[in-house]
Design a protein around this motif. Sequence first.
Motif, PDB file in Angstrom:
ATOM      1  N   GLY A  34       5.175   1.980  11.238  1.00 35.91           N
ATOM      2  CA  GLY A  34       6.210   2.057  10.753  1.00 35.91           C
ATOM      3  C   GLY A  34       6.263   3.174   9.649  1.00 35.91           C
ATOM      4  O   GLY A  34       4.468   3.128   9.916  1.00 35.91           O
ATOM      5  N   HIS A  35       6.930   3.724   8.926  1.00 31.00           N
ATOM      6  CA  HIS A  35       6.589   4.383   7.189  1.00 31.00           C
ATOM      7  C   HIS A  35       5.635   3.867   6.383  1.00 31.00           C
ATOM      8  O   HIS A  35       4.330   4.403   6.244  1.00 31.00           O
ATOM      9  CB  HIS A  35       7.651   4.195   7.144  1.00 31.00           C
ATOM     10  CG  HIS A  35       7.654   5.530   5.570  1.00 31.00           C
ATOM     11  ND1 HIS A  35       6.911   6.360   4.910  1.00 31.00           N
ATOM     12  CD2 HIS A  35       6.761   5.170   4.327  1.00 31.00           C
ATOM     13  CE1 HIS A  35       6.853   6.859   4.163  1.00 31.00           C
ATOM     14  NE2 HIS A  35       6.765   6.401   3.294  1.00 31.00           N
ATOM     15  N   ALA A  36       5.732   2.516   6.201  1.00 29.55           N
ATOM     16  CA  ALA A  36       4.720   2.048   5.292  1.00 29.55           C
ATOM     17  C   ALA A  36       2.928   1.785   5.876  1.00 29.55           C
ATOM     18  O   ALA A  36       2.315   2.954   5.319  1.00 29.55           O
ATOM     19  CB  ALA A  36       5.347   0.566   4.847  1.00 29.55           C
ATOM     20  N   ALA A  95       1.674   3.863   8.447  1.00 26.42           N
ATOM     21  CA  ALA A  95       1.423   5.301   8.517  1.00 26.42           C
ATOM     22  C   ALA A  95       1.105   5.833   6.851  1.00 26.42           C
ATOM     23  O   ALA A  95       0.003   6.527   7.067  1.00 26.42           O
ATOM     24  CB  ALA A  95       2.655   5.969   9.231  1.00 26.42           C
ATOM     25  N   SER A  96       1.279   5.556   6.020  1.00 24.56           N
ATOM     26  CA  SER A  96       1.045   6.377   5.063  1.00 24.56           C
ATOM     27  C   SER A  96      -0.301   5.714   3.913  1.00 24.56           C
ATOM     28  O   SER A  96      -1.538   5.735   3.399  1.00 24.56           O
ATOM     29  CB  SER A  96       1.919   5.914   3.763  1.00 24.56           C
ATOM     30  OG  SER A  96       2.496   4.356   3.743  1.00 24.56           O
ATOM     31  N   SER A  97      -0.531   4.251   5.038  1.00 25.47           N
ATOM     32  CA  SER A  97      -1.840   3.299   4.197  1.00 25.47           C
ATOM     33  C   SER A  97      -2.359   4.267   4.939  1.00 25.47           C
ATOM     34  O   SER A  97      -3.745   3.967   3.885  1.00 25.47           O
ATOM     35  CB  SER A  97      -1.346   1.668   4.904  1.00 25.47           C
ATOM     36  OG  SER A  97      -0.166   1.340   3.845  1.00 25.47           O
ATOM     37  N   VAL A 119      -0.151  12.578   1.851  1.00 24.84           N
ATOM     38  CA  VAL A 119      -0.387  11.968   2.161  1.00 24.84           C
ATOM     39  C   VAL A 119       1.169  11.248   3.326  1.00 24.84           C
ATOM     40  O   VAL A 119       1.148  10.551   4.311  1.00 24.84           O
ATOM     41  CB  VAL A 119      -0.214  10.260   0.911  1.00 24.84           C
ATOM     42  CG1 VAL A 119      -0.190   9.255   1.662  1.00 24.84           C
ATOM     43  CG2 VAL A 119      -1.835  10.410   0.281  1.00 24.84           C
ATOM     44  N   HIS A 120       1.814  11.200   2.491  1.00 25.29           N
ATOM     45  CA  HIS A 120       3.631  11.326   3.502  1.00 25.29           C
ATOM     46  C   HIS A 120       3.945  12.431   4.166  1.00 25.29           C
ATOM     47  O   HIS A 120       4.484  12.313   5.455  1.00 25.29           O
ATOM     48  CB  HIS A 120       4.621  11.157   1.838  1.00 25.29           C
ATOM     49  CG  HIS A 120       5.076  10.002   1.361  1.00 25.29           C
ATOM     50  ND1 HIS A 120       3.596   9.490   1.069  1.00 25.29           N
ATOM     51  CD2 HIS A 120       5.673   8.746   1.662  1.00 25.29           C
ATOM     52  CE1 HIS A 120       4.215   7.985   0.197  1.00 25.29           C
ATOM     53  NE2 HIS A 120       5.137   7.816   1.110  1.00 25.29           N
ATOM     54  N   GLY A 121       3.116  13.954   3.455  1.00 26.60           N
ATOM     55  CA  GLY A 121       3.413  15.282   4.309  1.00 26.60           C
ATOM     56  C   GLY A 121       2.120  14.736   5.908  1.00 26.60           C
ATOM     57  O   GLY A 121       3.545  14.857   6.403  1.00 26.60           O
ATOM     58  N   ALA A 148       0.462   4.238  -2.136  1.00 29.40           N
ATOM     59  CA  ALA A 148       0.906   5.502  -2.344  1.00 29.40           C
ATOM     60  C   ALA A 148       2.061   6.503  -2.777  1.00 29.40           C
ATOM     61  O   ALA A 148       1.105   8.154  -3.162  1.00 29.40           O
ATOM     62  CB  ALA A 148       0.507   5.893  -0.676  1.00 29.40           C
ATOM     63  N   HIS A 149       3.271   6.112  -3.274  1.00 31.94           N
ATOM     64  CA  HIS A 149       4.008   6.845  -4.147  1.00 31.94           C
ATOM     65  C   HIS A 149       3.715   6.736  -5.694  1.00 31.94           C
ATOM     66  O   HIS A 149       3.402   8.076  -6.044  1.00 31.94           O
ATOM     67  CB  HIS A 149       5.147   5.462  -4.409  1.00 31.94           C
ATOM     68  CG  HIS A 149       5.859   5.827  -2.889  1.00 31.94           C
ATOM     69  ND1 HIS A 149       6.685   4.538  -2.578  1.00 31.94           N
ATOM     70  CD2 HIS A 149       5.648   6.549  -1.829  1.00 31.94           C
ATOM     71  CE1 HIS A 149       7.298   4.426  -1.673  1.00 31.94           C
ATOM     72  NE2 HIS A 149       6.559   5.425  -0.843  1.00 31.94           N
ATOM     73  N   ALA A 150       2.579   5.778  -5.601  1.00 29.45           N
ATOM     74  CA  ALA A 150       1.737   5.907  -7.676  1.00 29.45           C
ATOM     75  C   ALA A 150       0.742   6.447  -7.710  1.00 29.45           C
ATOM     76  O   ALA A 150       0.800   7.865  -8.493  1.00 29.45           O
ATOM     77  CB  ALA A 150       1.666   4.787  -8.210  1.00 29.45           C
ATOM     78  N   ILE A 153       0.684  -1.248   0.191  1.00 28.48           N
ATOM     79  CA  ILE A 153      -0.045   0.201   0.042  1.00 28.48           C
ATOM     80  C   ILE A 153       0.924   1.241  -0.170  1.00 28.48           C
ATOM     81  O   ILE A 153       0.868   2.467  -0.551  1.00 28.48           O
ATOM     82  CB  ILE A 153      -1.338  -0.131   1.027  1.00 28.48           C
ATOM     83  CG1 ILE A 153      -2.020  -1.297   1.189  1.00 28.48           C
ATOM     84  CG2 ILE A 153      -1.460   1.091   1.371  1.00 28.48           C
ATOM     85  CD1 ILE A 153      -3.178  -0.900  -0.174  1.00 28.48           C
ATOM     86  N   ASP A 154       1.930   0.921   0.587  1.00 28.12           N
ATOM     87  CA  ASP A 154       2.631   2.328   0.183  1.00 28.12           C
ATOM     88  C   ASP A 154       3.021   2.558  -0.673  1.00 28.12           C
ATOM     89  O   ASP A 154       3.183   3.967  -1.456  1.00 28.12           O
ATOM     90  CB  ASP A 154       4.293   2.073   1.457  1.00 28.12           C
ATOM     91  CG  ASP A 154       5.279   3.523   1.591  1.00 28.12           C
ATOM     92  OD1 ASP A 154       4.343   4.493   1.491  1.00 28.12           O
ATOM     93  OD2 ASP A 154       6.570   3.050   1.226  1.00 28.12           O
ATOM     94  N   ALA A 155       3.667   1.841  -1.703  1.00 30.73           N
ATOM     95  CA  ALA A 155       4.155   1.516  -3.612  1.00 30.73           C
ATOM     96  C   ALA A 155       3.223   2.755  -3.570  1.00 30.73           C
ATOM     97  O   ALA A 155       2.429   2.975  -5.202  1.00 30.73           O
ATOM     98  CB  ALA A 155       4.025   0.522  -4.117  1.00 30.73           C
TER      99      ALA A 155
HETATM  100 FE   LIG Z   1       5.957   5.622   1.566  1.00 27.99          FE
END
Ligand SMILES: [Fe+2]
Length: 393
Positions: free
Chosen positions: A284-286, A288-290, A270-272, A205-207, A201-203
């Motif tokens: 973790g980061h992943a 959190a962005s999920s 989303v990342h902000g 979010a990047h996309a 899901i983090d990937a």
């Molecule tokens: Fe990320």
Amino acid sequence: MKNNPFVSDRICHFFSPSKIILGVAAAEQVGNEAKSLGGQKVLIITDPGVARVGLVEKIQEALISEKLIVGIFDRVELEPPARVIDECADLVRKEGYDLVVGLGGGSSLDTAKGVSVVGTNEGKVLDYVGIDVVPNKGLPKILLPTTGGSGAEVTRVFAITDEIDKAKKVVYSNYNLADVAILDPLLTISLPPEVTAETGIDALAHAIESYVSVSSTPFSDILSIEAIRLISENLPVAYAKGENIEARSNMIFAAALAGLAWASGGLGAVHGLSYVLETEFNVGHAKASSIMLPHVMAFNKIGNLYKYGQIARVMGESIEGLSAYDAAEKSISAVKRLLWSVNISFRLTDYGGSKEFLPKLVEGGMKQARLFVPNPRNLTEEDVANIYLKALE
Ligand SMILES: [Fe+2]
């Protein structure tokens, strides 16, 4: 607004590693590649989790078979502290390693990037925080991801935790690009379902963030929309059946596409807004962005209804005959359904959140306002509070 990035008065930049190798058992080529880069004494940089599942031995054997001398540093920590990068770089300088191999998730790959820089430049890794301040090329590096997530293997940036300032800092440099990135789905087979889900899901979010970013480019648009389609189709299968090699192949490919996309198209709110969750709720980061992804999408959608409609379409939603607004809405329900199917809650209350956290969340979110610049909708402090309130419902 139509998706037509070619009509633009902006100059577009695109960055990528010198070489990307993709395929089942591609990791076996690491020895060959290291030798071609002139390596003689190689340090594998990884984390204890990767070391436990036996992946390090595979890489070590491939390097030894090319008569290279191999050392292992397996003390990478999550959200890598500057302290660990400096410690590993000291080892590199003292022992005379001439090439580094990063093996793991985003933290291991980022640590390897940092060690490569500090290995040939003076000082400590925090000296190089900023954009293009690294003076000299680092040690040659080969990066092998073991998750279908961060895309760190293809980007020109790495993040570090400054434990004194209690802040996440970033180093941008073309010298951070891998000499070779090796994408081998066999390295991701042993990834547990929960980590598969959140890194996938983090990937996504990047996309999505790079696709709707106001800094998106013709390059990033093509890469990000395909990454969204691949993740939507393959993440549930990779979660449900980790040994499914086709799903794993598509996920590791999609994560790299998303990495290439955000490296030139940028990220967004989303990342902000997710970084503060890492410290407040110890996720973790992943993860959190999920959590933040659907809430920020709901806020953002009016900034680019067309592109949110396209996200819905490639995620399998029927948008024919719908208004642009209704089509965009469908992208949010598609993402929520994907999150449910891989068992990730996007309610902060499930992570111990309550309205008492709101002031700290807003303060932390506003500290990352630099990431609001490419976001398709501007955010005020009140907007930030309202997004967190939605996440706290
Ligand atoms: Fe990320």
